[in-house]
Design an enzyme around this catalytic site. Structure first.
Site, short mmCIF file in Angstrom:
data_model
loop_
_atom_site.label_atom_id
_atom_site.label_comp_id
_atom_site.label_asym_id
_atom_site.label_seq_id
_atom_site.Cartn_x
_atom_site.Cartn_y
_atom_site.Cartn_z
N ASP A 74 0.86 -1.17 0.00
CA ASP A 74 0.00 0.00 0.00
C ASP A 74 0.90 1.23 0.00
O ASP A 74 1.89 1.26 0.72
CB ASP A 74 -0.91 0.02 1.23
CG ASP A 74 -1.99 1.07 1.10
OD1 ASP A 74 -3.02 0.79 0.45
OD2 ASP A 74 -1.79 2.19 1.61
N THR A 75 0.56 2.20 -0.82
CA THR A 75 1.35 3.43 -0.92
C THR A 75 0.49 4.62 -0.54
O THR A 75 -0.66 4.73 -0.98
CB THR A 75 1.88 3.62 -2.36
OG1 THR A 75 2.67 2.48 -2.71
CG2 THR A 75 2.73 4.88 -2.47
#
Length: 191
Positions: A74-75
């Site tokens: 996840d960014t």
């Protein structure tokens, strides 16, 4: 890596697929629907992406085989203490880029490596500095590139990265969405 795994990338992101393929690791893509991506409001902004990568991994535990290794990620883009996720629409994308304009922000990607027997997670952060963008530049980018699937409403590998990024401290590939150097290192050290 001492043991052979069936690698599974838990993402439909074209950028993540491209980056993982660059490690010459064969993998397949499996994406589960309706994974909860909420997080505690008290969690520090820099910890959110790692927390979410672990949450995503938990959804895969029941469905993986003995030799499977699932990579979840996840960014998030962080400006000050504000987390900028994916924009809701074009106006939201333009607003995000307007706030990033002329500032340095943090891009943090959390990664979780999961097998039936083991789980290892970490995060990587990169500082990115943008020049001051004009309204025309923001409008052009959003209307032409439609960055609705990107945290912070931009892809560093696209036009906006060519004209806006004046400085970067850390991993370029992390900003694209997957810190492949660190993944390679962690796989070799821990699996």
């Amino acid at each position: 890596m001492k043991k052979k795994y069936n690698f599974i990338l838990a993402s439909n992101s074209p950028r993540r697929k491209e980056l993982l393929a660059g490690l010459d690791i064969p993998f397949e893509v499996k994406v589960l629907a309706d994974i909860d991506e909420s997080y505690p409001s008290t969690l520090a902004a820099e910890k959110v992406s790692e927390y979410l990568s672990v949450q995503k991994a938990a959804a895969y535990l029941e469905s993986i085989g003995d030799n499977d290794l699932v990579i979840t990620a996840d960014t998030v883009v962080i400006l000050g203490n504000e987390i900028m996720g994916k924009p809701q629409d074009e106006q939201d994308a333009k607003d995000m880029l307007g706030r990033l304009s002329g500032h340095t922000h943090l891009v943090t990607t959390g990664v979780c490596l999961t097998t039936k027997e083991k789980q290892h997670h970490f995060s990587v952060s990169t500082k990115v500095t943008f020049k001051t963008l004009t309204a025309d530049e923001i409008d052009y980018y959003v209307e032409r590139y439609k960055p609705m699937d990107k945290a912070g409403a931009y892809g560093i590998q696209e036009w906006i990265g060519y004209i806006a990024v004046t400085g970067i401290e850390g991993s370029y590939f992390n900003v694209m969405g997957l810190p492949v150097q660190r993944i390679y290192q962690e796989l070799n050290e821990n699996f």
